[in-house]
Design a protein around this motif. Structure first.
Motif, PDB file in Angstrom:
ATOM      1  N   THR A 112       0.909  -1.141  -0.045  1.00  0.00           N
ATOM      2  CA  THR A 112       0.051   0.042  -0.114  1.00  0.00           C
ATOM      3  C   THR A 112       0.929   1.338   0.010  1.00  0.00           C
ATOM      4  OG1 THR A 112      -1.699  -1.103   1.368  1.00  0.00           O
ATOM      5  CG2 THR A 112      -1.703   1.298   1.214  1.00  0.00           C
ATOM      6  N   MET A 113       0.562   2.015  -0.900  1.00  0.00           N
ATOM      7  CA  MET A 113       1.467   3.411  -1.106  1.00  0.00           C
ATOM      8  C   MET A 113       0.700   4.346  -0.195  1.00  0.00           C
ATOM      9  SD  MET A 113       1.411   3.196  -5.286  1.00  0.00           S
ATOM     10  CE  MET A 113       2.438   4.258  -5.918  1.00  0.00           C
ATOM     11  N   GLN A 114       1.495   4.609   0.780  1.00  0.00           N
ATOM     12  CA  GLN A 114       0.640   5.811   1.713  1.00  0.00           C
ATOM     13  C   GLN A 114       1.705   7.043   2.255  1.00  0.00           C
ATOM     14  OE1 GLN A 114       0.476   2.087   4.297  1.00  0.00           O
ATOM     15  NE2 GLN A 114       1.305   3.281   5.856  1.00  0.00           N
ATOM     16  N   ARG A 115       0.830   8.026   2.735  1.00  0.00           N
ATOM     17  CA  ARG A 115       1.756   8.950   3.537  1.00  0.00           C
ATOM     18  C   ARG A 115       1.858   8.781   4.984  1.00  0.00           C
ATOM     19  NH1 ARG A 115      -0.933  14.240   1.224  1.00  0.00           N
ATOM     20  NH2 ARG A 115      -0.949  14.883   3.313  1.00  0.00           N
ATOM     21  N   GLY A 116       3.089   9.179   5.442  1.00  0.00           N
ATOM     22  CA  GLY A 116       3.117   8.806   6.740  1.00  0.00           C
ATOM     23  C   GLY A 116       4.255   9.909   7.335  1.00  0.00           C
ATOM     24  N   ARG A 117       4.542   9.816   8.663  1.00  0.00           N
ATOM     25  CA  ARG A 117       5.456  10.306   9.217  1.00  0.00           C
ATOM     26  C   ARG A 117       6.687   9.721   9.736  1.00  0.00           C
ATOM     27  NH1 ARG A 117       4.074  15.784   9.899  1.00  0.00           N
ATOM     28  NH2 ARG A 117       5.255  16.510  11.591  1.00  0.00           N
ATOM     29  N   SER A 118       7.931  10.095   9.462  1.00  0.00           N
ATOM     30  CA  SER A 118       9.120   9.557  10.114  1.00  0.00           C
ATOM     31  C   SER A 118      10.150  10.568  10.264  1.00  0.00           C
ATOM     32  CB  SER A 118       9.594   8.319   8.899  1.00  0.00           C
ATOM     33  OG  SER A 118       9.884   9.054   7.728  1.00  0.00           O
ATOM     34  N   GLU A 119      11.085   9.895  10.961  1.00  0.00           N
ATOM     35  CA  GLU A 119      12.352  10.931  11.386  1.00  0.00           C
ATOM     36  C   GLU A 119      13.517  10.465  10.631  1.00  0.00           C
ATOM     37  OE1 GLU A 119      13.034  10.319  15.644  1.00  0.00           O
ATOM     38  OE2 GLU A 119      10.782  10.772  16.052  1.00  0.00           O
ATOM     39  N   ILE A 120      13.683  11.380   9.585  1.00  0.00           N
ATOM     40  CA  ILE A 120      14.897  11.168   8.732  1.00  0.00           C
ATOM     41  C   ILE A 120      16.040  11.527   9.847  1.00  0.00           C
ATOM     42  CG2 ILE A 120      16.131  11.989   6.592  1.00  0.00           C
ATOM     43  CD1 ILE A 120      13.424  12.101   5.463  1.00  0.00           C
ATOM     44  N   LEU A 121      15.909  13.122  10.279  1.00  0.00           N
ATOM     45  CA  LEU A 121      16.915  13.359  11.305  1.00  0.00           C
ATOM     46  C   LEU A 121      16.202  13.179  12.496  1.00  0.00           C
ATOM     47  CD1 LEU A 121      17.933  17.012  10.162  1.00  0.00           C
ATOM     48  CD2 LEU A 121      19.162  14.690   9.904  1.00  0.00           C
ATOM     49  N   PRO A 122      17.066  12.387  13.502  1.00  0.00           N
ATOM     50  CA  PRO A 122      16.445  11.919  14.931  1.00  0.00           C
ATOM     51  C   PRO A 122      15.578  13.183  15.388  1.00  0.00           C
ATOM     52  CG  PRO A 122      18.746  11.259  14.605  1.00  0.00           C
ATOM     53  CD  PRO A 122      18.424  12.182  13.228  1.00  0.00           C
ATOM     54  N   GLY A 123      14.630  12.639  15.948  1.00  0.00           N
ATOM     55  CA  GLY A 123      13.747  13.659  16.641  1.00  0.00           C
ATOM     56  C   GLY A 123      13.024  14.782  15.877  1.00  0.00           C
ATOM     57  N   LYS A 124      12.993  14.705  14.774  1.00  0.00           N
ATOM     58  CA  LYS A 124      12.257  15.457  13.588  1.00  0.00           C
ATOM     59  C   LYS A 124      11.454  14.900  12.609  1.00  0.00           C
ATOM     60  CE  LYS A 124      15.754  19.365  13.789  1.00  0.00           C
ATOM     61  NZ  LYS A 124      16.632  19.956  13.146  1.00  0.00           N
ATOM     62  N   VAL A 132       8.764  14.234  10.395  1.00  0.00           N
ATOM     63  CA  VAL A 132       8.285  14.892   8.911  1.00  0.00           C
ATOM     64  C   VAL A 132       7.535  13.890   8.126  1.00  0.00           C
ATOM     65  CG1 VAL A 132      10.411  16.459   8.990  1.00  0.00           C
ATOM     66  CG2 VAL A 132      10.486  14.142   7.532  1.00  0.00           C
ATOM     67  N   GLU A 133       6.806  14.569   7.076  1.00  0.00           N
ATOM     68  CA  GLU A 133       6.136  13.859   6.158  1.00  0.00           C
ATOM     69  C   GLU A 133       6.797  13.035   5.031  1.00  0.00           C
ATOM     70  OE1 GLU A 133       2.519  15.348   4.044  1.00  0.00           O
ATOM     71  OE2 GLU A 133       3.058  14.021   2.348  1.00  0.00           O
ATOM     72  N   THR A 134       6.911  11.719   5.148  1.00  0.00           N
ATOM     73  CA  THR A 134       7.440  11.038   4.078  1.00  0.00           C
ATOM     74  C   THR A 134       6.218   9.921   3.371  1.00  0.00           C
ATOM     75  OG1 THR A 134       7.888   9.511   5.893  1.00  0.00           O
ATOM     76  CG2 THR A 134       9.838  11.078   5.073  1.00  0.00           C
ATOM     77  N   TRP A 135       6.655   9.499   2.128  1.00  0.00           N
ATOM     78  CA  TRP A 135       5.856   8.556   1.665  1.00  0.00           C
ATOM     79  C   TRP A 135       6.416   7.212   1.807  1.00  0.00           C
ATOM     80  CZ3 TRP A 135       3.658  10.846  -3.481  1.00  0.00           C
ATOM     81  CH2 TRP A 135       3.115  11.988  -3.308  1.00  0.00           C
ATOM     82  N   GLY A 136       5.688   6.160   1.847  1.00  0.00           N
ATOM     83  CA  GLY A 136       6.226   4.494   1.969  1.00  0.00           C
ATOM     84  C   GLY A 136       5.103   3.413   1.387  1.00  0.00           C
ATOM     85  N   PHE A 137       5.619   2.423   1.436  1.00  0.00           N
ATOM     86  CA  PHE A 137       4.963   1.192   0.982  1.00  0.00           C
ATOM     87  C   PHE A 137       4.521   0.653   2.676  1.00  0.00           C
ATOM     88  CE2 PHE A 137       6.987   1.671  -2.913  1.00  0.00           C
ATOM     89  CZ  PHE A 137       6.124   1.615  -3.714  1.00  0.00           C
ATOM     90  N   ASN A 138       3.402   0.373   2.825  1.00  0.00           N
ATOM     91  CA  ASN A 138       3.100  -0.310   4.141  1.00  0.00           C
ATOM     92  C   ASN A 138       3.522   0.175   5.605  1.00  0.00           C
ATOM     93  OD1 ASN A 138       2.087  -1.963   2.284  1.00  0.00           O
ATOM     94  ND2 ASN A 138       3.096  -3.870   2.955  1.00  0.00           N
ATOM     95  N   GLY A 139       4.180   1.555   5.368  1.00  0.00           N
ATOM     96  CA  GLY A 139       4.600   2.247   6.420  1.00  0.00           C
ATOM     97  C   GLY A 139       5.015   3.549   5.805  1.00  0.00           C
ATOM     98  N   PRO A 140       5.751   4.431   6.817  1.00  0.00           N
ATOM     99  CA  PRO A 140       5.803   5.785   6.537  1.00  0.00           C
ATOM    100  C   PRO A 140       6.931   6.136   5.411  1.00  0.00           C
ATOM    101  CG  PRO A 140       6.499   5.602   8.665  1.00  0.00           C
ATOM    102  CD  PRO A 140       5.962   4.132   8.440  1.00  0.00           C
TER     103      PRO A 140
END
Ligand code: C2O
Ligand code: CU
Ligand code: CU
Length: 484
Positions: free
Chosen positions: A55-67, A69-77
């Protein structure tokens, strides 16, 4: 964030945090454990078909630790799970689009019918599900999957849509294969990050699009990896929009390349450095000694898409390492060399500027080349000015020569993507498959995504031998949308 806001964020890129600029030579800065994408577990039907759901979806993840941000992923952020299959498996995918714009998922490196390929003709509308299916019938290799909507591939990949697709072959038995332990995927990507940690930059801007100054491995910034075995196999994917890597260890230790894009090499090739352009993969085996630490880095080159030395990953070897199998001197399961028949057809492609092949921009309704099923041809790719590479869907090829010189031994195996340096000509021996479909094309293109999106792409169909002249050269472009 919509596209306009995304582009507006370009203005913020000047605030990129200091940790990203230039070589990150302080090993202590590598403090986040490398994320390893989970293996996607299939449902197995009674007839043995393996069903994978993405599933292609939007989510939030920490590219820089503690920050976050919106990212896109499959089955996850962010990014996607690793799909792992074996030669002979029947697979059926269910790809659902939960984004608010249409996209596709292309199986880069897979040999399959054109309708299953996931190129720009297999669009999935928001809310829609696309269910391609095929039988895995190709040698062991490290492939991947990513969106391919014409004009928006660069943005969709840059936002985070990419995953690895590993093919095992029962004929290949001797290499480390414990996923996440001694068989570790490394998806290399570079980004520009705003102060709040969100990716910035217009992937369609400038000559090459994004050349980021923050290096991510599997979406992890400044990662470390604990290794517990004497040898580790790394499956390395350049999932970047434009950057070329020249990978080496900080101490310049030797390591072995065991495979390229489309299969294993006949024998391991010892190197100190290996180059990788966007879309290419390489499998390497590296040895470590108990208790040591070493950085994997990329070295600066001179072709505009490879500027800057950057450390990528710190490897931390445990105080005691489990014994690994010896590296075999010949690699079982390597595909046989592609034999070029003396009368092989030669096709010539010239890469023009950053948006055309043979002076034509991509047109979804135009069939550029018609290839008879099962053919082996010579494709000659001439580059005029900027750095480019060249990827062909569905096929495996071998590089015959680059400006008349043989490729390095590690790049002489089966591949599907190849670097074409500025002002040079690369000749490929290309083996085409046997799935025919005169109405559904496969793509060939530069895998610098800014170039691909701008039109440096063409289309070919594979047809029954002898029917080449009966094939319509114009096709409908609205026939294959997979709606909600
Ligand atoms: Cu990885 Cu046509 O692409
Ligand atoms: Cu592809
Ligand atoms: Cu290009």
């Amino acid at each position: 964030m919509n596209r306009r806001q995304f582009l507006a964020a370009v203005a913020l890129s000047g605030f990129a945090s200091a940790c990203g600029s230039g070589a990150m030579s302080d090993p202590a800065a590598f403090r986040t454990e490398l994320r390893v994408p989970p293996l996607l577990v299939p449902k197995v039907d009674k007839d043995g078909t393996r069903r994978f759901a993405l599933t292609m979806q939007r989510g939030r993840s920490e590219i820089l630790p503690g920050k976050p941000v919106e990212t896109w992923g499959f089955n996850g952020p962010h990014l996607g799970p690793t799909i792992r299959v074996a030669r002979g498996d029947r697979v059926r995918m269910a790809v659902t689009n939960r984004l608010d714009e249409a996209s596709t998922v292309h199986w880069h490196g897979m040999r399959l019918p054109a309708k299953m390929d996931g190129g720009p003709h297999q669009m999935i509308e928001p809310g829609g599900t696309w269910s391609p299916h095929w039988t895995i019938d190709q040698p062991a290799a490290t492939s991947w999957y990513h969106p391919h909507p014409h004009g928006a591939t660069a943005e969709h990949v840059y936002r985070g849509l990419a995953g690895m697709f590993i093919i095992d072959d029962p004929a290949e038995t001797e290499l480390p294969a414990k996923y996440g332990i001694d068989d570790v995927p490394l998806i290399l990507q570079d980004k520009n990050l705003a102060e709040d940690g969100s990716p910035t930059g217009d992937p369609l801007d400038g000559t090459f699009g994004i050349l980021g100054e923050h290096m991510l491995v599997n979406g992890t910034h400044a990662p470390f990896l604990n290794v517990r075995t004497e040898r580790v196999r790394f499956r390395i994917l350049n999932g970047s929009n434009a950057r070329m890597y020249h990978l080496a260890f900080a101490d310049r230790r030797a390591f072995h390349v065991v495979g390229g894009d489309a299969g294993l090499l006949p024998a391991p090739v010892q190197v100190e450095q290996v180059s990788l352009t966007p879309g290419e993969r390489v499998e390497v085996v590296a040895a470590f000694t108990a208790g040591e630490q070493v950085l994997l880095r990329t070295l600066s080159g001179s072709d505009d898409i490879d500027e800057g030395d950057f450390d990528l990953l710190k490897i931390v070897a445990a105080p005691r390492l489990a014994a690994s199998p010896r590296l075999p001197s010949r690699l079982a399961g390597a595909p046989a060399p592609i034999a070029v028949p003396p009368n092989a057809r030669v096709r010539r492609f010239q890469l023009n500027g950053h948006d055309a092949i043979n002076r034509k921009e991509m047109d979804l309704s135009r069939i550029d080349e018609v290839v008879p099923a099962g053919a082996t041809e010579i494709w000659e790719i001439e580059n005029t000015v900027y750095a480019h590479n060249f990827h062909i869907h569905e096929v495996a090829f071998q590089v015959l020569d680059v400006d008349g010189e043989k490729p390095p031994a590690y790049g002489s195996g089966h591949k599907d993507t190849v670097y074409v340096p500025p002002k040079s000509t690369v000749r490929l021996a290309v083996r085409f498959g046997r799935f025919t479909d005169p109405a559904t094309p496969y793509m060939y293109h530069c895998h610098i995504l800014r170039h691909e999106d701008s039109g440096m792409m063409g289309q070919f169909v594979i047809v029954e031998p002898g029917t080449e002249n009966q094939v319509p050269r114009t096709i409908a472009t609205d026939h294959a949308h997979h709606g909600a």
